[in-house]
Design an enzyme around this catalytic site. Structure first.
Site, PDB file in Angstrom:
ATOM      1  N   ILE A   1      34.159  -1.609  35.000  1.00 50.03           N
ATOM      2  CA  ILE A   1      33.603  -0.478  35.716  1.00 50.03           C
ATOM      3  C   ILE A   1      32.349   0.065  35.031  1.00 50.03           C
ATOM      4  O   ILE A   1      31.530   0.739  35.653  1.00 50.03           O
ATOM      5  CB  ILE A   1      34.661   0.646  35.857  1.00 50.03           C
ATOM      6  CG1 ILE A   1      34.291   1.585  37.005  1.00 50.03           C
ATOM      7  CG2 ILE A   1      34.829   1.421  34.547  1.00 50.03           C
ATOM      8  CD1 ILE A   1      35.383   2.587  37.339  1.00 50.03           C
ATOM      9  N   SER A   2      32.171  -0.257  33.757  1.00 56.29           N
ATOM     10  CA  SER A   2      31.082   0.318  32.966  1.00 56.29           C
ATOM     11  C   SER A   2      29.838  -0.572  32.966  1.00 56.29           C
ATOM     12  O   SER A   2      29.866  -1.683  32.425  1.00 56.29           O
ATOM     13  CB  SER A   2      31.530   0.531  31.513  1.00 56.29           C
ATOM     14  OG  SER A   2      30.422   0.856  30.697  1.00 56.29           O
TER      15      SER A   2
END
EC number: 5.99.1.4
Length: 213
Positions: free
Chosen positions: A11-12
């Site tokens: 997600i990062s």
């Protein structure tokens, strides 16, 4: 041989950036890196925080900055962000023998699945199926073993003091964020600052203000 641990969550975008730039930071050193997928949302919950993409203003800035930083690596935004990364995290652990973390190759393919496919949905069923076929996991990502390994890795990261991703750990020191790579490189090169006591002293500074909840 220097042993490092790279904590990440797909997600990062900063995890994707740090992953791409890590070889440059480690060049000239004999290293082994464990790539450890963990659930960033669990870190945020444990610390009572919101993610950058959940804060108006910071959300827009994050996307602008990562697109600018990621130009040379072809980084692109997925169709939706934030998104639920559990399927990808469990897939990473499903690819891995018991007792070992996912390989750099597995990590690379999952990060590219999210951050190199311009405008694509990271959780689109057909894309997940194609990624799964390419990775050829040892077990189903939905199996309890894959889920438990993700939970265990996340809990261990929290106990070690990890609060965000990417975090790179070396000799008990944790370097957070892709912009910490030069600091990591300095530590690996033997910068005397790290043996001067300054690292430890920085964490002992008293707080002059404690904000209420």
């Amino acid at each position: 041989m220097k042993a490092l641990r790279f904590y990440w969550d797909p997600i990062s975008p900063y995890a994707a950036l740090a992953f791409q730039r890590l070889p440059e930071a480690l060049a000239g050193h004999s290293v082994v890196v464990d790539y450890v997928p963990i659930l960033f949302g669990a870190l945020l919950k444990a610390n009572g925080q919101k993610g950058p993409a959940e804060i108006p203003g910071k959300r827009e800035w994050t996307y602008r900055q990562v697109l600018w930083l990621g130009r040379e690596h072809g980084l692109a935004l997925p169709a939706q962000h934030p998104f639920n990364p559990l399927a990808l995290l469990r897939l990473a652990w499903a690819c891995t023998p018991e007792g070992l973390p996912p390989s750099r190759w597995v990590t690379e393919l999952i990060l590219e699945h999210v951050w190199r496919a311009d405008g694509a949905d990271a959780n689109a069923p057909e894309r997940l199926a194609a990624l799964t076929e390419r990775l050829a996991p040892r077990r189903q990502a939905s199996d309890e073993q894959a889920k438990q390994r993700l939970r265990d890795a996340t809990d261990a990261a929290l106990q070690a003091g990890v609060f965000g991703v990417p975090t790179i750990e070396w000799q008990g020191k944790r370097f957070w964020g892709q912009d910490a790579l030069p600091m990591l490189r300095a530590a690996l090169d033997g910068d005397p600052w790290f043996a001067s006591g300054a690292w430890e002293a920085a964490g002992e500074r008293p707080a002059g203000l404690v904000r209420g909840s």
